[in-house]
Write an enzyme that holds these catalytic residues in place. Structure first.
Site, PDB file in Angstrom:
ATOM      1  N   SER A 132       0.837  -1.208   0.000  1.00  0.00           N
ATOM      2  CA  SER A 132       0.000   0.000   0.000  1.00  0.00           C
ATOM      3  C   SER A 132       0.871   1.257   0.000  1.00  0.00           C
ATOM      4  CB  SER A 132      -0.894   0.014   1.246  1.00  0.00           C
ATOM      5  OG  SER A 132      -1.702  -1.139   1.266  1.00  0.00           O
ATOM      6  N   GLU A 362      -4.694  -2.993  -6.980  1.00  0.00           N
ATOM      7  CA  GLU A 362      -4.864  -1.587  -7.383  1.00  0.00           C
ATOM      8  C   GLU A 362      -5.371  -0.713  -6.231  1.00  0.00           C
ATOM      9  OE1 GLU A 362      -6.315  -0.860 -11.408  1.00  0.00           O
ATOM     10  OE2 GLU A 362      -5.745  -2.902 -11.922  1.00  0.00           O
TER      11      GLU A 362
HETATM   12  C1  LIG Z   1      -4.308 -10.891  -7.741  1.00  0.00           C
HETATM   13  C2  LIG Z   1      -3.362  -9.766  -7.503  1.00  0.00           C
HETATM   14  C3  LIG Z   1      -2.775  -9.128  -8.586  1.00  0.00           C
HETATM   15  C4  LIG Z   1      -1.858  -8.089  -8.395  1.00  0.00           C
HETATM   16  N1  LIG Z   1      -1.265  -7.524  -9.486  1.00  0.00           N
HETATM   17  C5  LIG Z   1      -0.333  -6.540  -9.301  1.00  0.00           C
HETATM   18  C6  LIG Z   1       0.359  -5.991 -10.431  1.00  0.00           C
HETATM   19  O1  LIG Z   1       0.128  -6.374 -11.581  1.00  0.00           O
HETATM   20  N2  LIG Z   1       1.286  -5.026 -10.192  1.00  0.00           N
HETATM   21  C7  LIG Z   1       1.583  -4.575  -8.937  1.00  0.00           C
HETATM   22  O2  LIG Z   1       2.427  -3.697  -8.819  1.00  0.00           O
HETATM   23  N3  LIG Z   1       0.946  -5.101  -7.846  1.00  0.00           N
HETATM   24  C8  LIG Z   1       0.003  -6.067  -8.004  1.00  0.00           C
HETATM   25  N4  LIG Z   1      -0.634  -6.623  -6.909  1.00  0.00           N
HETATM   26  C9  LIG Z   1      -0.253  -6.188  -5.570  1.00  0.00           C
HETATM   27  C10 LIG Z   1      -1.307  -5.304  -4.928  1.00  0.00           C
HETATM   28  O3  LIG Z   1      -1.368  -4.059  -5.559  1.00  0.00           O
HETATM   29  C11 LIG Z   1      -0.979  -5.228  -3.431  1.00  0.00           C
HETATM   30  O4  LIG Z   1      -1.230  -6.521  -2.904  1.00  0.00           O
HETATM   31  C12 LIG Z   1      -1.807  -4.171  -2.711  1.00  0.00           C
HETATM   32  O5  LIG Z   1      -1.442  -2.879  -3.099  1.00  0.00           O
HETATM   33  C13 LIG Z   1      -1.678  -4.294  -1.179  1.00  0.00           C
HETATM   34  O6  LIG Z   1      -0.352  -4.391  -0.796  1.00  0.00           O
HETATM   35  P1  LIG Z   1       0.107  -5.570   0.199  1.00  0.00           P
HETATM   36  O7  LIG Z   1      -0.401  -6.851  -0.342  1.00  0.00           O
HETATM   37  O8  LIG Z   1       1.562  -5.444   0.395  1.00  0.00           O
HETATM   38  O9  LIG Z   1      -0.663  -5.304   1.532  1.00  0.00           O
HETATM   39  P2  LIG Z   1      -0.277  -4.252   2.691  1.00  0.00           P
HETATM   40  O10 LIG Z   1       0.000  -2.925   2.104  1.00  0.00           O
HETATM   41  O11 LIG Z   1       0.731  -4.834   3.581  1.00  0.00           O
HETATM   42  O12 LIG Z   1      -1.663  -4.172   3.467  1.00  0.00           O
HETATM   43  C14 LIG Z   1      -2.135  -5.218   4.321  1.00  0.00           C
HETATM   44  C15 LIG Z   1      -3.415  -4.729   4.991  1.00  0.00           C
HETATM   45  O13 LIG Z   1      -3.147  -3.548   5.743  1.00  0.00           O
HETATM   46  C16 LIG Z   1      -4.044  -2.525   5.333  1.00  0.00           C
HETATM   47  N5  LIG Z   1      -3.371  -1.230   5.401  1.00  0.00           N
HETATM   48  C17 LIG Z   1      -2.187  -0.855   4.860  1.00  0.00           C
HETATM   49  N6  LIG Z   1      -1.949   0.436   5.135  1.00  0.00           N
HETATM   50  C18 LIG Z   1      -3.003   0.900   5.846  1.00  0.00           C
HETATM   51  C19 LIG Z   1      -3.356   2.153   6.413  1.00  0.00           C
HETATM   52  N7  LIG Z   1      -2.581   3.218   6.274  1.00  0.00           N
HETATM   53  N8  LIG Z   1      -4.525   2.238   7.085  1.00  0.00           N
HETATM   54  C20 LIG Z   1      -5.346   1.187   7.193  1.00  0.00           C
HETATM   55  N9  LIG Z   1      -5.077  -0.033   6.687  1.00  0.00           N
HETATM   56  C21 LIG Z   1      -3.918  -0.166   6.017  1.00  0.00           C
HETATM   57  C22 LIG Z   1      -4.415  -2.866   3.902  1.00  0.00           C
HETATM   58  O14 LIG Z   1      -5.630  -2.261   3.520  1.00  0.00           O
HETATM   59  C23 LIG Z   1      -4.511  -4.375   3.981  1.00  0.00           C
HETATM   60  O15 LIG Z   1      -5.769  -4.720   4.496  1.00  0.00           O
HETATM   61  C24 LIG Z   1      -1.558  -7.650  -7.082  1.00  0.00           C
HETATM   62  C25 LIG Z   1      -2.184  -8.281  -5.997  1.00  0.00           C
HETATM   63  C26 LIG Z   1      -3.056  -9.322  -6.183  1.00  0.00           C
HETATM   64  C27 LIG Z   1      -3.693  -9.975  -4.990  1.00  0.00           C
END
Ligand SMILES: Cc1cc2nc3c(=O)[nH]c(=O)nc-3n(C[C@H](O)[C@H](O)[C@H](O)COP(=O)(O)OP(=O)(O)OC[C@H]3O[C@@H](n4cnc5c(N)ncnc54)[C@H](O)[C@@H]3O)c2cc1C
Length: 382
Positions: A132, A362
């Site tokens: 994120s 996204e």
């Molecule tokens: C099927 C799939 C396809 C994808 N394709 C791509 C792609 O093509 N290119 C690419 O670059 N990425 C891709 N992603 C990655 C995706 O964009 C990330 O998984 C997403 O942005 C969340 O990041 P993270 O998984 O590291 O979760 P984290 O950022 O670690 O978040 C974990 C949890 O904490 C919460 N959280 C984080 N910060 C806060 C805050 N400030 N306040 C409250 N809650 C918070 C989040 O909402 C979530 O519930 C893909 C993911 C999936 C599942």
């Protein structure tokens, strides 16, 4: 078929005709294709689907920057096949930064083959320690003479390992944080770009990790201006979030159609399920929520198509509401269909596995909520 009457204030005649043609294509040529079971089959099928989309000129709305057209395409494809929808969505995600910031030479090199479905794109932003919090990315791009040298790892990347070109976000100046992030176009066969391996999901979706190990690209691989990559990434996501919402609407519409067909014919306690009020309540909630989600989705796309520069809040509302709605609708569909709904080859089980990721990729729902509140508070202060 997506009901274009509901959204008629937001679309034009050409969109109504696109919606009809897209639905015929999706239901006629895509829906019957079996869901790939193994990850290697999903990767092969993704390339085949991209070829079909290119041959039929179905990717054109991406290149016309016709957001409503993209939404209609994703709604129709998601109803027929979540994998076909993902293929369309990812081609949009990898192409939009080139459309927004590419040089004439970059556009001439890449856009034709991307539109024909011969070149597959990927959007590489997420890293093991930067999800994120995109500004925290650690991949670096060091200037060396007339080249940049990239080092770092990108995780959870759709089309990783099968893409022909990657839009990569890397830091050219880590001290500047978000203002030091730049964007690059890296060919899939670039020396020093390694496919680490697939990250296998329960749904058919080609996901994986890639690594840059002293990966040298010429300086004209820079997309847009040095240090403006973060803004380009956010502008791309803003623009495309309504299309994720549209995909969610397509999945929810399929869940509702499957539910309706089932409850009309299935009899228990001597009556069809459709006669029970608890069943009717679920149907009422599903259709009301879907209607609201479609209005938010096409409102956001309409604002962009008709000249609003940024749709940050509108897109975040559409994406968060529609994806949460679709998750509930698909879950309700499984419940209404009962035991058969959890069998792997049932359309609602396929939706159940596919819909979950929409609330995460996204930008998660929570991040969308922060964006909406942030915009609201900014306006209140102003
Ligand atoms: C099927 C799939 C396809 C994808 N394709 C791509 C792609 O093509 N290119 C690419 O670059 N990425 C891709 N992603 C990655 C995706 O964009 C990330 O998984 C997403 O942005 C969340 O990041 P993270 O998984 O590291 O979760 P984290 O950022 O670690 O978040 C974990 C949890 O904490 C919460 N959280 C984080 N910060 C806060 C805050 N400030 N306040 C409250 N809650 C918070 C989040 O909402 C979530 O519930 C893909 C993911 C999936 C599942």
């Amino acid at each position: 078929m997506p009901d274009t009457r509901l959204i008629r204030t937001f679309i034009e005649q050409r969109h109504t005709s696109l919606a009809e043609r897209a639905r015929r294509f999706a239901m006629g040529e895509i829906a019957q294709r079996p869901e790939p079971v193994e990850d290697t089959d999903a990767r092969r099928e993704a390339r085949t689907l991209l070829g079909l989309l290119g041959e039929g000129n179905w990717l054109q709305p991406i290149f016309d920057l016709d957001l409503r057209g993209c939404c209609l395409m994703r709604e129709a494809l998601a109803e027929a096949s979540p994998l076909a929808d993902a293929v369309f969505g990812l081609q949009g995600l990898g192409t939009t930064p080139i459309l927004l910031a590419g040089t004439q030479a970059q556009k001439e090199q890449w856009l034709g083959p991307i539109a024909q479905g011969k070149v597959m794109t990927a959007f590489a932003m997420t890293e093991p320690e930067a999800g994120s919090d995109v500004a925290g990315i650690a991949t670096t791009a060091r200037r060396e003479g007339s080249s940049y040298v990239l080092d770092g790892t990108k995780t959870l990347i759709s089309n990783a390992g099968i893409a022909d070109v990657y839009v990569v976000f890397a830091s050219t100046d880590r001290a500047k944080g978000a203002k030091g992030i730049s964007c690059f176009l890296v060919p899939g066969d670039a020396l020093g770009l390694r496919f680490v391996g697939p990250q296998v999901m329960s749904a058919a979706h080609p996901l994986g990790e890639i690594a840059f190990e002293s990966c040298r690209v010429p300086s004209d691989a820079l997309l847009g201006t040095e240090g403006k990559g973060y803004g380009l990434g956010l502008a791309t996501l803003d623009q495309l979030r309504p299309t994720v919402a549209a995909a969610a609407c397509g999945m929810a519409a399929r869940a509702l159609a499957e539910s309706l067909a089932h409850v009309k014919q299935r009899k228990q306690f001597g009556r069809s399920l459709a006669e029970f009020q608890l069943v009717q309540q679920k149907l009422a909630r599903m259709t009301t929520d879907l209607t609201a989600a479609r209005l938010l989705t096409y409102r956001a796309a309409y604002e962009k198509d008709t000249g609003q520069e940024r749709i940050t809040s509108e897109a975040a509302m559409a994406k968060s509401f529609a994806t949460e709605m679709a998750q509930r609708a698909v879950d309700d569909a499984v419940q209404l269909i009962g035991g058969r709904g959890v069998l792997a080859d049932h359309p609602v089980d396929r939706l159940y596995r596919a819909v979950r990721a929409l609330r995460i990729y996204e930008g998660t729902t929570e991040i969308q909520q922060l964006i909406i509140a942030g915009e609201m508070l900014k306006e209140a202060k102003g």
